[in-house]
Design a protein around this motif. Structure first.
Motif, PDB file in Angstrom:
ATOM      1  N   VAL A  59       0.847  -1.199   0.000  1.00 26.57           N
ATOM      2  CA  VAL A  59       0.000   0.000   0.000  1.00 26.57           C
ATOM      3  C   VAL A  59       0.883   1.250   0.000  1.00 26.57           C
ATOM      4  O   VAL A  59       0.606   2.220  -0.721  1.00 26.57           O
ATOM      5  CB  VAL A  59      -0.975  -0.005   1.200  1.00 26.57           C
ATOM      6  CG1 VAL A  59      -1.640   1.348   1.382  1.00 26.57           C
ATOM      7  CG2 VAL A  59      -2.018  -1.096   1.010  1.00 26.57           C
ATOM      8  N   GLY A  60       1.966   1.222   0.762  1.00 26.56           N
ATOM      9  CA  GLY A  60       2.887   2.357   0.784  1.00 26.56           C
ATOM     10  C   GLY A  60       3.480   2.624  -0.585  1.00 26.56           C
ATOM     11  O   GLY A  60       3.566   3.777  -1.034  1.00 26.56           O
ATOM     12  N   ALA A  61       3.891   1.571  -1.276  1.00 25.02           N
ATOM     13  CA  ALA A  61       4.449   1.731  -2.620  1.00 25.02           C
ATOM     14  C   ALA A  61       3.386   2.242  -3.585  1.00 25.02           C
ATOM     15  O   ALA A  61       3.677   3.061  -4.465  1.00 25.02           O
ATOM     16  CB  ALA A  61       5.030   0.405  -3.113  1.00 25.02           C
ATOM     17  N   LEU A  62       2.164   1.789  -3.398  1.00 24.10           N
ATOM     18  CA  LEU A  62       1.062   2.273  -4.239  1.00 24.10           C
ATOM     19  C   LEU A  62       0.829   3.765  -4.020  1.00 24.10           C
ATOM     20  O   LEU A  62       0.630   4.523  -4.973  1.00 24.10           O
ATOM     21  CB  LEU A  62      -0.209   1.472  -3.945  1.00 24.10           C
ATOM     22  CG  LEU A  62      -1.446   1.835  -4.747  1.00 24.10           C
ATOM     23  CD1 LEU A  62      -1.217   1.580  -6.228  1.00 24.10           C
ATOM     24  CD2 LEU A  62      -2.629   1.029  -4.252  1.00 24.10           C
ATOM     25  N   VAL A  63       0.879   4.209  -2.770  1.00 17.20           N
ATOM     26  CA  VAL A  63       0.698   5.630  -2.459  1.00 17.20           C
ATOM     27  C   VAL A  63       1.834   6.454  -3.076  1.00 17.20           C
ATOM     28  O   VAL A  63       1.589   7.486  -3.714  1.00 17.20           O
ATOM     29  CB  VAL A  63       0.612   5.849  -0.928  1.00 17.20           C
ATOM     30  CG1 VAL A  63       0.709   7.323  -0.567  1.00 17.20           C
ATOM     31  CG2 VAL A  63      -0.672   5.247  -0.379  1.00 17.20           C
ATOM     32  N   VAL A  64       3.070   5.994  -2.905  1.00 20.29           N
ATOM     33  CA  VAL A  64       4.214   6.700  -3.497  1.00 20.29           C
ATOM     34  C   VAL A  64       4.057   6.775  -5.012  1.00 20.29           C
ATOM     35  O   VAL A  64       4.268   7.830  -5.616  1.00 20.29           O
ATOM     36  CB  VAL A  64       5.546   6.011  -3.105  1.00 20.29           C
ATOM     37  CG1 VAL A  64       6.708   6.543  -3.926  1.00 20.29           C
ATOM     38  CG2 VAL A  64       5.814   6.184  -1.620  1.00 20.29           C
ATOM     39  N   SER A  65       3.682   5.651  -5.640  1.00 20.19           N
ATOM     40  CA  SER A  65       3.489   5.624  -7.097  1.00 20.19           C
ATOM     41  C   SER A  65       2.404   6.601  -7.529  1.00 20.19           C
ATOM     42  O   SER A  65       2.553   7.309  -8.530  1.00 20.19           O
ATOM     43  CB  SER A  65       3.100   4.223  -7.570  1.00 20.19           C
ATOM     44  OG  SER A  65       4.138   3.331  -7.335  1.00 20.19           O
ATOM     45  N   SER A  66       1.314   6.642  -6.788  1.00 23.85           N
ATOM     46  CA  SER A  66       0.200   7.523  -7.135  1.00 23.85           C
ATOM     47  C   SER A  66       0.608   8.988  -7.031  1.00 23.85           C
ATOM     48  O   SER A  66       0.316   9.793  -7.918  1.00 23.85           O
ATOM     49  CB  SER A  66      -1.000   7.263  -6.226  1.00 23.85           C
ATOM     50  OG  SER A  66      -1.441   5.942  -6.381  1.00 23.85           O
ATOM     51  N   ILE A  67       1.295   9.327  -5.957  1.00 23.01           N
ATOM     52  CA  ILE A  67       1.699  10.722  -5.749  1.00 23.01           C
ATOM     53  C   ILE A  67       2.690  11.164  -6.828  1.00 23.01           C
ATOM     54  O   ILE A  67       2.498  12.193  -7.479  1.00 23.01           O
ATOM     55  CB  ILE A  67       2.297  10.910  -4.341  1.00 23.01           C
ATOM     56  CG1 ILE A  67       1.194  10.771  -3.282  1.00 23.01           C
ATOM     57  CG2 ILE A  67       3.011  12.263  -4.224  1.00 23.01           C
ATOM     58  CD1 ILE A  67       1.712  10.687  -1.866  1.00 23.01           C
ATOM     59  N   PHE A  68       3.754  10.378  -7.018  1.00 20.27           N
ATOM     60  CA  PHE A  68       4.752  10.768  -8.010  1.00 20.27           C
ATOM     61  C   PHE A  68       4.197  10.674  -9.427  1.00 20.27           C
ATOM     62  O   PHE A  68       4.529  11.501 -10.278  1.00 20.27           O
ATOM     63  CB  PHE A  68       6.028   9.933  -7.866  1.00 20.27           C
ATOM     64  CG  PHE A  68       6.931  10.437  -6.780  1.00 20.27           C
ATOM     65  CD1 PHE A  68       7.777  11.515  -7.008  1.00 20.27           C
ATOM     66  CD2 PHE A  68       6.932   9.851  -5.540  1.00 20.27           C
ATOM     67  CE1 PHE A  68       8.606  11.993  -6.021  1.00 20.27           C
ATOM     68  CE2 PHE A  68       7.758  10.320  -4.527  1.00 20.27           C
ATOM     69  CZ  PHE A  68       8.602  11.394  -4.764  1.00 20.27           C
TER      70      PHE A  68
END
Length: 170
Positions: A59-68
């Motif tokens: 989920v953390g990687a998904l959030v980082v991917s979404s933001i960037f």
């Protein structure tokens, strides 16, 4: 023409600025998340702890991917086929991964040993990611993305034959 070329290169650099952070986030998610699942096999960590760690990392990687990802496309207006391909490609990720999860449950429902889900789900997840990277490299011409995708496919195909698939995937 020199100014136009300079601006095109600057825009390309701006768009790609978040890619290393996205790759780092997913690399850490795979390393820590799948590494935690591997520790379950060796009775170092409880399954609930490992699944929580893995879920939080993903989920953390998904959030980082979404933001960037959102920042990389900010201020740009796409036209033509890419205007369609981007959103469809983005939606293919959750649809495909959810579909693979349901297939795993269906296999268990049809007699597969539930313990094999510890091999099946991570392997098909990494296989899917590799294929999606290769597709991304084809849509937005980028050989390093295609190479990364091919590497992930190779790792996913080899992993179940090693006896330590979660460690290989991590």
């Amino acid at each position: 023409l020199h100014v136009i070329e300079h601006e095109k290169r600057a825009l390309a650099r701006q768009q790609a600025r978040g890619v290393p952070w996205i790759l780092l986030a997913w690399g850490l998610a795979f390393l820590i998340g799948l590494g935690a699942l591997w520790l379950v096999e060796h009775d170092v960590v409880a399954a609930t702890v490992a699944l929580t760690v893995c879920g939080v990392m993903m989920v953390g990687a998904l959030v980082v991917s979404s933001i960037f990802g959102a920042r990389m496309g900010r201020g740009l207006r796409h036209t033509g086929p890419i205007e369609w391909a981007g959103p469809v490609f983005g939606l293919a990720w959750p649809v495909g991964l959810l579909g693979l999860f349901v297939v795993g449950l269906g296999l268990v429902n049809n007699g597969m040993d539930p313990d094999l889900l510890w091999v099946f789900l991570p392997v098909v997840g990494v296989l899917f990611v590799g294929v999606m990277y290769m597709i991304a490299g084809g849509i937005w011409p980028n050989w390093p993305t295609i190479a990364m995708g091919a590497w992930l496919v190779l790792v996913a195909v080899v992993a179940p034959f090693t006896g330590a698939s979660l460690l290989v995937l991590a």
